[in-house]
Design a protein around this motif. Structure first.
Motif, PDB file in Angstrom:
ATOM      1  N   LEU A 161       0.714  -1.272   0.053  1.00  0.00           N
ATOM      2  CA  LEU A 161      -0.051  -0.034  -0.047  1.00  0.00           C
ATOM      3  C   LEU A 161       0.908   1.248   0.113  1.00  0.00           C
ATOM      4  O   LEU A 161       0.622   2.335  -0.720  1.00  0.00           O
ATOM      5  N   VAL A 162       2.250   1.218   0.781  1.00  0.00           N
ATOM      6  CA  VAL A 162       2.857   2.211   1.098  1.00  0.00           C
ATOM      7  C   VAL A 162       3.788   2.634  -0.279  1.00  0.00           C
ATOM      8  O   VAL A 162       3.762   3.862  -1.032  1.00  0.00           O
TER       9      VAL A 162
ATOM     10  N   THR B 294      -1.636   2.797  -5.915  1.00  0.00           N
ATOM     11  CA  THR B 294      -2.392   2.499  -4.695  1.00  0.00           C
ATOM     12  C   THR B 294      -3.993   3.271  -4.957  1.00  0.00           C
ATOM     13  O   THR B 294      -4.892   2.694  -4.573  1.00  0.00           O
ATOM     14  N   GLY B 295      -3.796   4.487  -5.631  1.00  0.00           N
ATOM     15  CA  GLY B 295      -5.101   5.222  -5.550  1.00  0.00           C
ATOM     16  C   GLY B 295      -6.065   4.539  -6.556  1.00  0.00           C
ATOM     17  O   GLY B 295      -7.411   4.929  -6.400  1.00  0.00           O
ATOM     18  N   ARG B 296      -5.625   3.694  -7.297  1.00  0.00           N
ATOM     19  CA  ARG B 296      -6.594   3.022  -8.220  1.00  0.00           C
ATOM     20  C   ARG B 296      -7.177   1.582  -7.487  1.00  0.00           C
ATOM     21  O   ARG B 296      -8.194   1.211  -8.067  1.00  0.00           O
ATOM     22  N   LEU B 297      -6.915   1.247  -6.475  1.00  0.00           N
ATOM     23  CA  LEU B 297      -7.107  -0.003  -5.947  1.00  0.00           C
ATOM     24  C   LEU B 297      -8.389  -0.008  -5.537  1.00  0.00           C
ATOM     25  O   LEU B 297      -9.257  -0.875  -5.720  1.00  0.00           O
TER      26      LEU B 297
ATOM     27  N   ALA C 264      -3.686  -8.698  -5.783  1.00  0.00           N
ATOM     28  CA  ALA C 264      -3.915  -8.849  -7.192  1.00  0.00           C
ATOM     29  C   ALA C 264      -4.312  -7.527  -7.755  1.00  0.00           C
ATOM     30  O   ALA C 264      -3.829  -7.258  -8.962  1.00  0.00           O
ATOM     31  N   GLY C 265      -4.856  -6.676  -7.144  1.00  0.00           N
ATOM     32  CA  GLY C 265      -5.079  -5.339  -7.814  1.00  0.00           C
ATOM     33  C   GLY C 265      -3.864  -4.516  -8.057  1.00  0.00           C
ATOM     34  O   GLY C 265      -3.786  -4.067  -9.342  1.00  0.00           O
ATOM     35  N   THR C 266      -2.816  -4.658  -7.270  1.00  0.00           N
ATOM     36  CA  THR C 266      -1.526  -4.008  -7.684  1.00  0.00           C
ATOM     37  C   THR C 266      -0.965  -4.700  -8.910  1.00  0.00           C
ATOM     38  O   THR C 266      -0.305  -4.323  -9.678  1.00  0.00           O
ATOM     39  N   THR C 267      -0.965  -6.028  -9.072  1.00  0.00           N
ATOM     40  CA  THR C 267      -0.462  -6.645  -9.973  1.00  0.00           C
ATOM     41  C   THR C 267      -1.100  -6.289 -11.395  1.00  0.00           C
ATOM     42  O   THR C 267      -0.546  -6.075 -12.515  1.00  0.00           O
ATOM     43  N   ILE C 268      -2.414  -6.306 -11.294  1.00  0.00           N
ATOM     44  CA  ILE C 268      -3.346  -5.842 -12.544  1.00  0.00           C
ATOM     45  C   ILE C 268      -2.815  -4.466 -12.935  1.00  0.00           C
ATOM     46  O   ILE C 268      -2.595  -4.147 -14.129  1.00  0.00           O
ATOM     47  N   ALA C 269      -2.968  -3.583 -12.098  1.00  0.00           N
ATOM     48  CA  ALA C 269      -2.468  -2.073 -12.475  1.00  0.00           C
ATOM     49  C   ALA C 269      -1.393  -1.696 -12.953  1.00  0.00           C
ATOM     50  O   ALA C 269      -1.160  -1.441 -13.827  1.00  0.00           O
TER      51      ALA C 269
END
Length: 511
Positions: free
Chosen positions: A275-276, A281-284, A367-372
């Motif tokens: 997160l840091v 992160t803003g897109r999660l 998973a969201g970070t990986t996708i973004a």
């Protein structure tokens, strides 16, 4: 009294699956390609023939647990009104969570969404890499890693907790069927059930350990810049097996609980770092909300494969259910043992809802970070996945986030502990299942039995990785989950019978 007399070995339950597994290992070493072809044929037949049963079972379990939570049975205390819990609520949650997720949430939490993002089912008509495909990928991660899989564990664990503590039935999977057919559940049929489920769990644990070995090898090779090959994988498997055998030997409070607490704090540290450090992160939140909305809208049709390609549904959703089913019967013995002194509703909260909530948060962040990041880089992570395989992907992701070697060492430690904490509880349950005389008063099996089962799991997993790689791991999960499916269906029927009868199966809670 000597341990051999106090805890006599249940010879049929111990030796039969042991012989079958050792024969499979030897056969795979002797005739590797033929064995893999045979395994593939069985795997394909299971997926073609029983996919609807796997799918509808998961949905039925969720409905059953919702009904039980709202029924009078929900207020009953496991073990009776005077029962004393053996773990605090926080320790109970830590052990439960770490027992059930193993390495899958780390290994597949980063790799799986890339497949769904860049190769979505053709029936959906989604452009690979698009925002719509990203929503589908997140939705699929919620489907595969939250409510339905934990319902599989919870149904089996709750049924066992009630028959073991309230009906005082033996520490055996056959006890799950007592509410259905009475004491006829014990005897040769019950022994057969125990044998089949021990085989199923070793298959599931071997598959998970194989994934863990691949992930750890990828990380160590990435840090050192060297290619360790087969010797490194054997060394990793040996270290994992030795650690979880020692932990299981120390018992629940001294070994398993302490490792689980350490492991869960490592999970929180990983989430906080991502997160840091994550530039996206803003897109999660947006990605998570769109995925959750799609998950809710499509839950029923996607669970049964009505709106996706049949091959995709079998190879992803049903494969996942097969893996969870493989672990569920013997894991249920351990989860049920933890629950004494708490209500049925508390069991559903700590085994279904809270782990599913953790899985939801994990998938939004990881998973969201990986996708973004994959979308931002034009598919660079997916290129790693398709060219090199899933082994180094998690480390490549964290390398992009920064933090350097210390963060990668933390990640390697988390992967190591993730499997150890899941395996030691199941080795403990497997060993108890192989031993006569286990009861709430004498819950631990002899150390020698734990060492044998721990070694067998490590051997099967390492040979499987060497012979068949990730495809062999995936198939082993399904082969283990198939017989376990019918055992958990029986457990669900027993749970429904106890809820409907409302008699002496569970003592009423104190007002």
């Amino acid at each position: 009294m000597p341990a051999s007399r106090k805890y006599p070995l249940n010879r049929p339950v111990f030796f039969t699956p042991l012989v079958v597994l050792m024969a499979a290992v030897l056969l795979s070493l002797w005739q590797g390609s033929a064995f893999l072809a045979f395994e593939t044929a069985i795997n394909d037949w299971i997926l073609r023939s029983f996919s609807p049963l796997f799918a509808w079972a998961g949905i039925a379990f969720l409905a059953l647990l919702a009904g039980i939570a709202l029924s009078p049975l929900g207020g009953h205390i496991i073990g009776g009104p005077q029962a004393i819990p053996i773990l605090t609520r926080w320790r109970w949650f830590a052990v439960t969570l770490c027992t059930t997720i193993a390495t899958g949430i780390l290994f597949w939490g980063a790799a799986e969404p890339l497949f769904h993002l860049n190769d979505p089912p053709a029936m959906l008509g989604l452009e690979p890499g698009s925002d719509a495909a990203a929503t589908f990928a997140m939705s699929t991660m919620f489907l595969h890693w939250t409510l339905t899989p934990y319902a599989i564990y919870t149904v089996a664990g709750l049924a066992f907790a009630l028959v073991y503590y309230n009906l005082r039935e033996p520490f055996s999977l056959s006890s799950l069927f007592v509410p259905l057919i009475g004491q006829r559940a014990h005897g040769p049929v019950g022994t057969g059930i125990d044998i089949v489920c021990l085989y199923a769990l070793v298959a599931g644990m071997a598959a998970s350990l194989g994934a863990g070995v691949l992930a750890l090898a990828g990380g160590i090779e990435g840090l050192s810049g060297l290619s360790g090959g087969a010797p490194l994988r054997w060394a990793i498997a040996l270290a994992i097996v030795a650690t979880f055998v020692v932990s299981a030997a120390l018992g629940l409070r001294r070994g398993i609980t302490r490792l689980s607490l350490l492991n869960i704090w490592l999970f929180f540290a990983i989430l906080l770092f991502v997160l840091v450090a994550n530039p996206a992160t803003g897109r999660l939140p947006t990605l998570g909300l769109s995925g959750l909305g799609d998950y809710v809208d499509t839950f029923l049709p996607r669970s049964v494969g009505a709106d996706v390609d049949p091959d995709w549904h079998r190879q992803w959703t049903i494969f996942n259910w097969g893996n969870w089913f493989a672990w569920a019967p013997v894991t249920a013995l351990f989860l049920g043992r933890l629950a004494v002194g708490y209500s049925v509703r508390a069991f559903i909260l700590f085994n279904l809802l809270l782990p599913a909530l953790f899985g939801t948060i994990w998938m939004i962040v990881i998973a969201g970070t990986t996708i973004a990041l994959d979308q931002q880089s034009g598919g660079s992570l997916y290129a790693v996945l398709t060219s090199v395989g899933p082994d180094p992907l998690l480390y490549r992701l964290f390398s992009q986030l920064g933090g350097g070697s210390p963060v990668l060492v933390l990640l390697i430690g988390a992967i190591f502990l993730s499997y150890v904490t899941a395996a030691d509880s199941n080795v403990s349950a497997m060993s108890a299942l192989s031993t006569n005389g286990i009861s709430p008063e004498t819950p631990e099996a002899p150390l020698a039995v734990k060492i044998v089962w721990g070694t067998v799991v490590g051997l099967v997993a390492t040979v499987l990785v060497a012979a068949a790689g990730i495809d062999g791991i995936r198939m082993m999960s399904v082969l283990g989950g198939f017989p376990a499916l019918f055992v958990i269906l029986g457990a669900a029927l027993s749970l429904a019978v106890m809820a409907v009868r409302g008699r002496h199966e569970a003592a009423p809670a104190q007002s």
